[in-house]
Design an enzyme around this catalytic site. Sequence first.
Site, PDB file in Angstrom:
ATOM      1  N   HIS A  68      13.946   5.745   1.717  1.00  0.00           N
ATOM      2  CA  HIS A  68      13.871   6.417   3.012  1.00  0.00           C
ATOM      3  C   HIS A  68      14.123   7.905   2.773  1.00  0.00           C
ATOM      4  O   HIS A  68      15.180   8.425   3.112  1.00  0.00           O
ATOM      5  CB  HIS A  68      14.890   5.828   3.984  1.00  0.00           C
TER       6      HIS A  68
HETATM    7  C1  LIG Z   1      11.845  -1.740  -1.472  1.00  0.00           C
HETATM    8  C2  LIG Z   1      11.562  -1.039  -0.176  1.00  0.00           C
HETATM    9  C3  LIG Z   1      12.045  -1.578   1.017  1.00  0.00           C
HETATM   10  C4  LIG Z   1      11.787  -0.924   2.214  1.00  0.00           C
HETATM   11  N1  LIG Z   1      12.210  -1.482   3.379  1.00  0.00           N
HETATM   12  C5  LIG Z   1      11.981  -0.859   4.550  1.00  0.00           C
HETATM   13  C6  LIG Z   1      12.372  -1.433   5.778  1.00  0.00           C
HETATM   14  O1  LIG Z   1      12.920  -2.535   5.823  1.00  0.00           O
HETATM   15  N2  LIG Z   1      12.126  -0.738   6.908  1.00  0.00           N
HETATM   16  C7  LIG Z   1      11.521   0.472   6.911  1.00  0.00           C
HETATM   17  O2  LIG Z   1      11.344   1.067   7.981  1.00  0.00           O
HETATM   18  N3  LIG Z   1      11.097   1.024   5.752  1.00  0.00           N
HETATM   19  C8  LIG Z   1      11.313   0.395   4.592  1.00  0.00           C
HETATM   20  N4  LIG Z   1      10.862   0.943   3.424  1.00  0.00           N
HETATM   21  C9  LIG Z   1      10.152   2.226   3.489  1.00  0.00           C
HETATM   22  C10 LIG Z   1       8.693   1.991   3.831  1.00  0.00           C
HETATM   23  O3  LIG Z   1       8.094   1.198   2.853  1.00  0.00           O
HETATM   24  C11 LIG Z   1       7.989   3.339   3.937  1.00  0.00           C
HETATM   25  O4  LIG Z   1       8.638   4.117   4.931  1.00  0.00           O
HETATM   26  C12 LIG Z   1       6.539   3.225   4.363  1.00  0.00           C
HETATM   27  O5  LIG Z   1       5.873   2.191   3.697  1.00  0.00           O
HETATM   28  C13 LIG Z   1       5.862   4.563   4.094  1.00  0.00           C
HETATM   29  O6  LIG Z   1       4.502   4.498   4.467  1.00  0.00           O
HETATM   30  P1  LIG Z   1       3.521   5.688   4.063  1.00  0.00           P
HETATM   31  O7  LIG Z   1       2.183   5.291   4.528  1.00  0.00           O
HETATM   32  O8  LIG Z   1       4.109   6.961   4.522  1.00  0.00           O
HETATM   33  O9  LIG Z   1       3.598   5.753   2.482  1.00  0.00           O
HETATM   34  P2  LIG Z   1       3.239   4.628   1.384  1.00  0.00           P
HETATM   35  O10 LIG Z   1       3.288   3.270   1.963  1.00  0.00           O
HETATM   36  O11 LIG Z   1       4.099   4.883   0.209  1.00  0.00           O
HETATM   37  O12 LIG Z   1       1.716   4.927   1.029  1.00  0.00           O
HETATM   38  C14 LIG Z   1       1.350   6.095   0.367  1.00  0.00           C
HETATM   39  C15 LIG Z   1       0.177   5.759  -0.537  1.00  0.00           C
HETATM   40  O13 LIG Z   1      -0.316   6.993  -1.031  1.00  0.00           O
HETATM   41  C16 LIG Z   1      -0.670   6.828  -2.386  1.00  0.00           C
HETATM   42  N5  LIG Z   1      -0.624   8.159  -2.997  1.00  0.00           N
HETATM   43  C17 LIG Z   1       0.449   8.899  -3.296  1.00  0.00           C
HETATM   44  N6  LIG Z   1       0.086  10.068  -3.826  1.00  0.00           N
HETATM   45  C18 LIG Z   1      -1.267  10.075  -3.871  1.00  0.00           C
HETATM   46  C19 LIG Z   1      -2.213  11.010  -4.326  1.00  0.00           C
HETATM   47  N7  LIG Z   1      -1.853  12.190  -4.818  1.00  0.00           N
HETATM   48  N8  LIG Z   1      -3.525  10.683  -4.239  1.00  0.00           N
HETATM   49  C20 LIG Z   1      -3.925   9.490  -3.717  1.00  0.00           C
HETATM   50  N9  LIG Z   1      -3.051   8.571  -3.277  1.00  0.00           N
HETATM   51  C21 LIG Z   1      -1.731   8.855  -3.338  1.00  0.00           C
HETATM   52  C22 LIG Z   1       0.362   5.879  -2.933  1.00  0.00           C
HETATM   53  O14 LIG Z   1      -0.099   5.234  -4.096  1.00  0.00           O
HETATM   54  C23 LIG Z   1       0.565   4.942  -1.749  1.00  0.00           C
HETATM   55  O15 LIG Z   1      -0.283   3.818  -1.827  1.00  0.00           O
HETATM   56  C24 LIG Z   1      11.076   0.291   2.220  1.00  0.00           C
HETATM   57  C25 LIG Z   1      10.575   0.815   1.024  1.00  0.00           C
HETATM   58  C26 LIG Z   1      10.797   0.139  -0.161  1.00  0.00           C
HETATM   59  C27 LIG Z   1      10.218   0.699  -1.407  1.00  0.00           C
END
Ligand SMILES: Cc1cc2nc3c(=O)[nH]c(=O)nc-3n(C[C@H](O)[C@H](O)[C@H](O)COP(=O)(O)OP(=O)(O)OC[C@H]3O[C@@H](n4cnc5c(N)ncnc54)[C@H](O)[C@@H]3O)c2cc1C
Length: 590
Positions: free
Chosen positions: A518
Amino acid sequence: MTKSFPEVDVVIVGMGWCGGILAKELSESGMKVVGLERGATRTVENDFSVPHIRDELEYHARTGLAQNLKKETWTVRNQISETALPMRKYGSFIPGDGLGGSGVHWNGQTWRWTDMEFKIKSNYVERYGQKFIPEDMTIQDWGITYAELEPYYDHFEKIAAVSGVAGNLNGQIRNEGNPFEAPRKNQYPLPPLKQSLACDLFTKAAKDLGYHPFPIATANASAAYKNPDGIQFGQCQYCGFCEKFGCESNAKGSPLNTVIPVAMRQPTFELRTNSWVTKVLMSKDKKQATGVNYLNTVTGEECFQAAKIVILAAFGLNNTQLMLTSGIGSVYDPVSQKGLIGKNYAYQTGANANLFFKDKIFNPFMSAGGLITVMDDFHANWDFDRSPQNFIGGATIWGGFFNGRPLEYHPTPPGTPSWGSAWKESMATWYQKTMRIAANGSVMPNRYNYLDLDSTYKNAAGTPLMRMTFDYKPNEHRLSTFAAGLIDQIGKSLNPTMMTKPAPRVTPWNAAVYQSTHNTGGTIMGTNPSNSVVNKNCQSWDLHNLFILGSSVFPHNSAYNPTGLLGALSYRTADIIKTIYQKNPGKLIT
Ligand SMILES: Cc1cc2nc3c(=O)[nH]c(=O)nc-3n(C[C@H](O)[C@H](O)[C@H](O)COP(=O)(O)OP(=O)(O)OC[C@H]3O[C@@H](n4cnc5c(N)ncnc54)[C@H](O)[C@@H]3O)c2cc1C
C-alpha cells in the site's frame, strides 16, 4: 530503429485493476484502446490450476507473481543523509507483474475512503487548530468528495464481488457493519464470509470493551455470484491461498477474471503484453502527451505507440517513475520543498500480537484474504479525540488471520528458538492454537519522505531506478504505540495462555520485512496546479490528455487498504473521459 504504431484514441500503461477498468470502459464506449502490460499474458484456467497454484515456494518464498527485481527494483534509504541501496530481494512490498497486476495476488479487503481523508487538512485544522499539524507534515485536501465517488464505489464492489455488511445504509446505522462508515446507497452485493473462531473471539472481546467490530468487506465471494458484466464467480473455498496467490475457483475479485476479459471481447481493444513502457513522449510545447515508448521484451524491439490520450496505470510507484523518467512536471526537492513529482510518498504502519490458547483449535489452514473481523473506532470515528494521543490519522484493529500456510505461518511463543527440534516441537504444539490481533495504521506525508531517481543504479532497460527515501516519523510512532496498546488491551481481555507483546513500529522502516503493498503518493491529487500533479479527475494539470490512475495520486495514506478507492477513481475517471473530456479533447476538466 523504433517501430511506430498508428495513433489510437487511448494508450494505457499497465493492466491491473486501474488499467483493466479503464480499458473495459473506454473500449466499450467505442474508443480505440491499446493496453500495454510489461508482464506476460495469463489466464485463470491455464495458470491457476491446482496443485500448481498452491506452490508456496514459487508464489510466497519466490514471489512468483511480483515484479521481477532482477529487471526493475528501487533503491531505498531511511534518511536523505544516507546512500540508498537497491532492494534485491522482497521485501516490504510486492507489486505485481503480468496481466492483472497486483490485483491477481491481493487479499481483496475493500474499503471506502471518505471525506475524513479527502478533507483531512481542513478537518484537523477546524477541530484541533493549525498548530496540531507538525511543521514537516505535508497533508492537504484532495479536492474530491465522497459524494462524487459513492456510485463508483458501489459499482466496483459489484464488479469485484465484495462480501460484507453495510454499517450505514442511507444514513441508517447498523451495528452488524461499520457504524462509522459514510452513508452507502446499497448493501454489498454478497453477505460477509463465514466467520472463524478467531473472528468470533475478537468480536466478543471488542464488543465487551465497548468497541464496534464487524466482518471486513472483502472481494472473496461468499457465495456463487454473477457480476453486472455477466462474469461468474465461484464461492470462496477458504483454502488460505489468497494473498500472494491467484484464485483457481474464480472466487477472488481480480481484474484478470472481470474487467480484462470483458475488455478483450471488444474489437476496439488491443492488449499487448511483454510491452515495457519506458517513457511518455510530449509535443514540442510540452502541453500534450503524444504517446509512449516501450520495449517489446520478447523481440527486443523499441516501439512507439501514438495516442490521443495517455493513461498511466502502472501501479503507484511505477507511475511516479514514469513521470520522472519522462521529465514531466517539476521534480520534488525536500530541502527547498519546491517541485511536485515524487512528493508525499507514504506507506502504512501497524502493530500486531499472537495469542496462544492451549484449549482452542483455530484450523488456520482454512482461511481467506479477508477472513478477519475489524473495528474502525480509532480511525473513521471522528468522535475519537486525537488530542491526548497527539497524532493525526488512525488505525483499524483486526483479529483473525489470512492464511495458515505451512511455509509462511508458524507462530511460536516468545522465547522459542528460531530453528531446530525445540522450534519444531513448539510449532507443532501451537500451529492450531494461535490467533492474531493486529493494527493497520495510516501514515501522513512528511517533507522528507519522497521519491526521486537514483543517480547510480539502472534497471534492465537502462533507465535509472527510482529512489525511495522513507521513515516513520514521530506522528506515526505515537499512532503505532497507541495501536499496540489497544491490541494489548483486547488480547489480554481474551485471557490467552500466552501472548506476544504488541511491538509498535518505532524503529526505522525496514525494507526487508513484508508489511503491505500500500504505497502511496508521488503524483498527488489536489485543488490546484501549485499543490498537485493531477486534479480530482486524475488529469495532469500540465498535459491535459494525460491521466494518472493509481495510489500515486493519494496525497496521504490511510489506515484503510487502497484498492476500493482505486476502483472508484478508475470508474469515475472513465466516466469523465467518456462524457466530458471527449466533448472537449485536450481541455482541462474543471
Ligand atoms: C500481497 C498483496 C495483498 C494485497 N491486499 C490488498 C487488500 O486486501 N486490499 C487492498 O485494497 N489492496 C491490497 N493490495 C494492494 C492492491 O493489490 C493494489 O492496490 C492494486 O492491485 C493496485 O492496482 P493498480 O492497477 O494500481 O496496479 P497493479 O495491479 O500493480 O497493476 C499495474 C500493472 O502495470 C504493469 N506495469 C508496471 N510498470 C509498467 C511499465 N513500465 N510498462 C508496462 N506495464 C507496467 C505491472 O506489471 C502491473 O501489471 C495487496 C497487494 C499485494 C501485493
